[in-house]
Write a protein that holds these residues in place. Structure first.
Motif, short mmCIF file in Angstrom:
data_model
loop_
_atom_site.label_atom_id
_atom_site.label_comp_id
_atom_site.label_asym_id
_atom_site.label_seq_id
_atom_site.Cartn_x
_atom_site.Cartn_y
_atom_site.Cartn_z
N GLU A 107 0.85 -1.19 0.00
CA GLU A 107 0.00 0.00 0.00
C GLU A 107 0.88 1.24 0.00
O GLU A 107 1.93 1.27 0.64
CB GLU A 107 -0.90 -0.01 1.24
CG GLU A 107 -2.05 0.98 1.15
CD GLU A 107 -3.14 0.67 2.17
OE1 GLU A 107 -4.13 1.42 2.19
OE2 GLU A 107 -2.98 -0.29 2.95
N LEU A 108 0.45 2.26 -0.71
CA LEU A 108 1.19 3.52 -0.76
C LEU A 108 0.53 4.55 0.15
O LEU A 108 -0.70 4.62 0.23
CB LEU A 108 1.22 4.08 -2.19
CG LEU A 108 2.12 3.37 -3.20
CD1 LEU A 108 2.00 4.07 -4.56
CD2 LEU A 108 3.58 3.35 -2.75
N GLY A 109 1.37 5.34 0.79
CA GLY A 109 0.88 6.50 1.53
C GLY A 109 0.78 7.69 0.60
O GLY A 109 1.09 7.59 -0.61
N PRO A 110 0.37 8.86 1.11
CA PRO A 110 0.19 10.05 0.26
C PRO A 110 1.42 10.40 -0.58
O PRO A 110 1.29 10.85 -1.72
CB PRO A 110 -0.14 11.15 1.27
CG PRO A 110 -0.71 10.44 2.44
CD PRO A 110 -0.01 9.11 2.51
N ALA A 111 2.64 10.18 -0.04
CA ALA A 111 3.85 10.53 -0.78
C ALA A 111 4.01 9.68 -2.04
O ALA A 111 4.72 10.08 -2.98
CB ALA A 111 5.08 10.35 0.12
#
Length: 570
Positions: free
Chosen positions: A464-468
């Motif tokens: 999963e990716l965070g906002p960055a």
């Protein structure tokens, strides 16, 4: 259609990778076999030496003799993009090395069949050929080589396809997949093998005091052919593709590739390997599928940009025709498959498709599309001539399609006239009357070879990716660690998103606006969706497998998510 599950990769050992690389990128690289910094160096110094290729010096010496004696040389190519780039490479470089009598023949898909056949040898003989050099073909062309020998024409084979039990009696055979060849890059494409033969030839000529061109000037062709042939991007191929991409981005590519990028609407400065595979290669392949691959080769050989643009526009027209034919054939195939069963898990372990009127130049694409949809190996047939069918096979991971055909041929030698190929793709010819028996026999063998779990499609996620992760710098960082492609898969991530809006664009594509972590708003697109299910304005949440990419539109660059797979959470 087909059972699909998303699974996240397990954690990988990243201890040997530099700590200044973000953690998630280190994980991505380690999962794809990168064990240390040396594998991230894609300079030409990392290429294995040409002398590890069996017979390469014998090939170079025979070609050098032809140049010295000004013999007539005929390049025998193949009717796909690897064959086209290999042919253009060999013709162009040999001309730069002083060949004044050089031509090429590409077998006509419909009249000559594959490779160096006796009919192709006869064409070469009538042209006065004294040396035939095959590119991207030849390793299985026993009859053609024998015909050439009988006519007093030497044959140098350069190929990458798997060798059979016996090798043809050529003057020299350069193929990393022949017995006793020590070259480490077994996945190299036909154009890569041709490039290596030319490297050996260059050294041979230099030792004899002859000035030679810089072969790096042709790496754009090598990159294009390598990506187009969907070979594994292992160490050797990653270097060849990266070096070619760098030259194209810097504006150092031949007019034909520049013109093809223009008609495809791709900016050379931001070119990725996928652009070669999805934008340039299909336009070259369209010539071989529908007409004559000579049109694609001539575009790649063009020295004048305006002339190349005229040729590229014609290739673009052929590609549109190809897409129209393919769409009709795919819809017929999907209708046939859906009629087999309502339950995807009850589909046969291998799909054998045939409809009267199908175009033999497009059956391979249709087989690939149906394979992706159903996650089954697929063999699609078209009538080649009255009484004969030509088939194109596409497989799934875990089933070596050429070995499957070889097993069938061993058990039922009367069913297949001829066949050849790789683990994931193959071609074959059989009599029309044998199709029912072939379908029955191949299904029985496939059933015994495939485990039930192999018929369920698993899509792998890097997490999963965070906002960055949804920023332009992060996407550029991912791009910088490419080239990505077959065997070095582009990173995919998964997560839950709120659907802000959704609408259909084109006929089968879904354009969405999504809200992700920390309420970041993102554009997204999913291609070739089921229009019976989408758009669905009752859906508020989805779980999606995606790759973030840069979308360049009207001078503005933004991050867009390309959805590989998604399901409604309501």
């Amino acid at each position: 259609m087909g059972s699909v599950r998303i699974q996240r990769y397990p954690a990988a050992d990243i201890s040997a990778l530099p700590e200044d690389i973000p953690l998630i990128i280190r994980q991505v690289l380690a999962r794809r076999g990168i064990k240390g910094p040396s594998q991230l160096d894609l300079s030409t110094q990392g290429l294995p030496h040409f002398n590890t290729l069996k017979d390469v010096m014998a090939a170079a010496e025979r070609i050098a003799a032809a140049l010295r004696q000004q013999q007539r040389i005929c390049i025998c190519g193949d009717f796909d993009a690897d064959g086209a780039t290999s042919t253009a490479l060999m013709v162009s470089v040999l001309q730069a090395m002083g060949a004044s009598h050089i031509g090429y023949i590409v077998p006509n898909r419909f009249a000559d069949g594959y490779g160096l056949s006796p009919s192709v040898v006869e064409q070469a003989r009538l042209q006065g050929a004294e040396l035939i050099i095959t590119v991207d073909s030849g390793i299985s062309c026993h009859a053609g080589v024998q015909a050439a020998n009988a006519a007093g024409i030497d044959v140098v084979i350069t190929d990458h396809h798997l060798a059979g039990a016996a090798l043809p009696p050529a003057h020299a055979i350069v193929n990393p997949n022949q017995p006793e060849c020590q070259f480490p890059g077994k996945s190299i494409a036909g154009v890569g093998v041709a490039f290596y033969v030319l490297l050996a030839l260059r050294q041979h000529l230099r030792k004899n005091g002859q000035p030679t061109p810089n072969l790096a000037d042709w790496l754009d062709l090598v990159a294009l052919g390598t990506v187009a042939d969907v070979v594994k991007l292992d160490g050797v191929n990653r270097i060849l593709v990266q070096q070619g991409l760098q030259r194209i981005r810097a504006g150092h590519c031949r007019p034909g590739i520049q013109a093809l990028l223009e008609v495809a609407g791709r900016d050379p400065a931001s070119l990725q390997a996928a652009d070669l595979g999805f934008a340039v290669a299909p336009r070259i392949n369209a010539a071989g599928r529908l007409d004559d691959m000579g049109a694609g080769i001539e575009c790649l050989l063009a020295s004048d940009l305006n002339q190349a643009r005229i040729m590229a526009r014609e290739l673009d027209r052929l590609n549109k025709d190809r897409r129209h034919i393919e769409t009709e054939m795919r819809e017929e195939a999907e209708t046939y498959v859906s009629g087999l069963t309502d339950d995807a898990e009850q589909l046969p372990p291998i799909l054998v498709l045939h409809q009267s009127g199908w175009h033999q130049g497009v059956v391979g694409i249709v087989a690939g599309r149906v394979k992706e949809q159903c996650h089954r190996p697929v063999i699609a047939f078209a009538e080649a001539e009255p009484g004969w069918l030509k088939g194109s096979a596409r497989s799934i991971p875990g089933l070596h399609i050429r070995d499957l055909l070889e097993r069938l041929h061993t058990l039922h030698p009367e069913l297949i006239e001829r066949f050849g190929g790789h683990a994931m793709a193959a071609g074959l010819t059989l009599r029309s009357e044998n199709l029912p028996a072939f379908r029955t026999a191949i299904t029985v063998i496939a059933e015994s070879w495939l485990e039930p779990g192999q018929l369920n499609r698993t899509l792998w996620s890097d997490g999963e990716l965070g906002p960055a992760g949804f920023t332009e710098p992060f996407v550029k960082l991912i791009e910088s660690y490419g080239p990505w492609g077959q065997g070095f898969s582009e990173p995919m991530f998964d997560g839950e998103f709120t659907v802000v809006s959704q609408r259909l664009v084109g006929e089968r594509h879904l354009k969405l606006v999504l809200q992700g972590p920390d309420r970041v708003t993102l554009d997204a697109i999913a291609f070739n969706i089921d229009t019976g299910l989408w758009p669905d304005n009752s859906v508020r949440q989805i779980h999606a497998l995606y790759k973030p990419q840069l979308n360049h539109f009207r001078g503005r660059t933004s991050v867009q998510l390309l959805l590989e797979h998604f399901t409604a959470l309501r």
